[in-house]
Each structure stands twice: as C-alpha cells, then as structure tokens.
Design a protein around this motif. Structure first.
Motif, mmCIF file in Angstrom:
data_model
loop_
_atom_site.group_PDB
_atom_site.id
_atom_site.type_symbol
_atom_site.label_atom_id
_atom_site.label_comp_id
_atom_site.label_asym_id
_atom_site.label_seq_id
_atom_site.Cartn_x
_atom_site.Cartn_y
_atom_site.Cartn_z
ATOM 1 N N GLY A 67 2.077 2.079 -3.436
ATOM 2 C CA GLY A 67 1.024 2.738 -4.212
ATOM 3 C C GLY A 67 0.858 4.196 -3.820
ATOM 4 O O GLY A 67 0.732 5.076 -4.681
ATOM 5 N N ALA B 206 0.829 -1.204 0.000
ATOM 6 C CA ALA B 206 0.000 0.000 0.000
ATOM 7 C C ALA B 206 0.865 1.256 0.000
ATOM 8 O O ALA B 206 0.556 2.239 -0.692
ATOM 9 N N LEU C 43 -9.061 0.749 -7.746
ATOM 10 C CA LEU C 43 -8.940 0.282 -6.369
ATOM 11 C C LEU C 43 -10.235 -0.321 -5.852
ATOM 12 O O LEU C 43 -10.254 -1.441 -5.323
ATOM 13 N N ASN C 44 -11.318 0.404 -5.999
ATOM 14 C CA ASN C 44 -12.573 -0.048 -5.407
ATOM 15 C C ASN C 44 -13.209 -1.213 -6.164
ATOM 16 O O ASN C 44 -13.826 -2.087 -5.547
ATOM 17 N N GLY D 75 -3.645 2.144 -8.057
ATOM 18 C CA GLY D 75 -4.934 1.583 -7.649
ATOM 19 C C GLY D 75 -4.849 0.090 -7.394
ATOM 20 O O GLY D 75 -5.403 -0.422 -6.420
ATOM 21 N N LEU E 76 -2.690 -0.492 -4.146
ATOM 22 C CA LEU E 76 -3.488 -0.208 -2.956
ATOM 23 C C LEU E 76 -4.537 -1.294 -2.723
ATOM 24 O O LEU E 76 -4.815 -1.677 -1.588
ATOM 25 N N GLY E 77 -5.108 -1.793 -3.821
ATOM 26 C CA GLY E 77 -6.087 -2.874 -3.694
ATOM 27 C C GLY E 77 -5.481 -4.127 -3.094
ATOM 28 O O GLY E 77 -6.051 -4.733 -2.182
ATOM 29 N N THR F 57 -5.808 10.243 -4.043
ATOM 30 C CA THR F 57 -6.476 8.952 -3.980
ATOM 31 C C THR F 57 -7.742 9.064 -3.146
ATOM 32 O O THR F 57 -8.199 10.170 -2.827
ATOM 33 N N GLY G 214 -7.805 5.877 -10.855
ATOM 34 C CA GLY G 214 -7.135 5.073 -9.845
ATOM 35 C C GLY G 214 -8.077 4.614 -8.746
ATOM 36 O O GLY G 214 -8.006 3.465 -8.294
ATOM 37 N N ALA G 215 -8.968 5.502 -8.311
ATOM 38 C CA ALA G 215 -9.935 5.141 -7.272
ATOM 39 C C ALA G 215 -10.905 4.068 -7.763
ATOM 40 O O ALA G 215 -11.273 3.159 -7.007
ATOM 41 N N ASP H 133 -15.532 8.069 -1.583
ATOM 42 C CA ASP H 133 -14.459 8.583 -2.432
ATOM 43 C C ASP H 133 -14.951 9.665 -3.382
ATOM 44 O O ASP H 133 -14.190 10.550 -3.778
#
Length: 211
Positions: free
Chosen positions: A37, A34, A195-196, A126, A129-130, A48, A191-192, A169
């Motif tokens: 990222g 993380a 990630l999600n 992303g 971080l995921g 982010t 990127g968000a 977000d």
C-alpha cells in the motif's frame, strides 16, 4: 503432543495464545501488505496518514528515501510503547516498522505498475494499509508512530483506534498542501478515510482479543 499445540497454535482448535510462529507470520504478512500500500502511495505521489504521511512529505521535500524518515520518526514513540504497552508490543512493532520500511524501499525493484490513477490508487492503498494494520494489531503490534498512541488510547479509554488515528490524520493531510496539488491531497484524504473507516469497523476489542 500438547507442547506442539502450544508452539503451533493454528493446529489447536481450542482458544490459545498466539504462538511465536503465528506472531512471526502475522508481522511478516501485515508488513508485506502494508508495504505494498505504501509503495503504491509513493509511486502515485500521494500522501497517507500518520507518521507515514509525514515521512512522505519529507521525502517529497528533500528527495531522501521514505524508509529512512519513517524509521527515524518512529524512534520517540518506542518510549511510549515501552512504558505503556509493554516490551513484547514494542519489540514486535520495532520489527514491523523496520520490515515495512525495508520492503517499501526495495519493492519498486520487483513490482512496477506503469499506470496509476490517483483516486483508484488511494482507494486500493487505503484498503491494503487497513488489512496490514489489522493483521499487526491482532498480533499486538503496529506500524509505530501515531498507531502506538491510537492502540494505547483504545486499550486505556476504549476509544476506537481508527477514529483516534483519523483526528491526527487531519493535521498531517493539511500539511500535504505544501508538497502536493489540491487534487492529489483530495485523493490522499479519500485513501485516509478508507483506511480509518476500515479499522474503525474491523478493529474492535470486544470482537477480537489479541493475546
């Protein structure tokens, strides 16, 4: 021998609770991934999601380090974590946040990338971080902030943590227009989303139960 198997669960082929060693490596690995990222995001001037996004916005506005804001902004959420998700989750999350903040701050000393394309960086960050969050979630920890609330709502109501995070977000990324150009904000949104969506697909309590 049975005592060793309980301590070192990865040697035991039978289902078992995560051992202390397994939790330690999971938290360390998740935090490292993380932090990589987050470092890429900061180096590219992106924003982010969640509390990390708020911390980046404050960093860009004031010039103070990301790690400081990320640590301070997470403090109120530990109360929710302690009352709703338990002492063990709170302690592990506290350690993960502190470790991630520290690594993110010192990482530019040891890893420097000269060219960072905003779109490619957003996609890669992303995913990183995921993976980092997934490792932490599976060891009953998180990166704090809205992640604590997302995990609680998934445990309590069955709402997907990734979708819950995505709703929060939207607000954070809208605020990014105060510190970044529209193209940079667009890259941050990409990127968000990566990630999600990664968390929505991979973090499901009916497929993996972390104990």
């Amino acid at each position: 021998m049975s005592g060793d198997k309980r301590r070192f669960g990865f040697w035991n082929p039978a289902p078992t609770r995560h051992s202390l060693l397994e939790d330690a490596q999971g938290i360390f690995t998740g935090s490292m991934v993380a932090a990589l990222g987050l470092s890429l995001i900061g180096s590219a001037g992106l924003v982010t999601s969640g509390i990390a996004g708020v911390a980046f916005i404050l960093q860009y506005l004031t010039g103070y380090g990301f790690g400081f804001y990320y640590t301070v902004l997470n403090l109120p959420f530990y109360l929710l974590s302690l009352s709703r998700l338990g002492k063990a989750f709170t302690i592990k999350t506290f350690l993960a946040v502190g470790l991630t903040s520290l690594i993110t701050e010192i990482q530019p000393r040891y890893l420097m990338i000269e060219t960072l394309d905003p779109i490619w960086t957003a996609l890669l960050a992303g995913i990183l971080l995921g993976f980092g969050l997934l490792a932490l979630y599976r060891h009953r920890a998180s990166l704090g902030g809205l992640g604590i609330l997302a995990v609680y709502l998934q445990d309590r109501f069955g709402w997907r943590a990734g979708l819950v995070q995505l709703a929060f977000d939207t607000v954070v990324l809208a605020a990014a227009f105060a510190v970044a150009a529209p193209f940079i904000v667009l890259c941050s949104v990409i990127g968000a989303l990566v990630l999600n969506l990664f968390l929505t697909i991979n973090h499901r309590s009916d497929r993996y139960v972390a104990v």
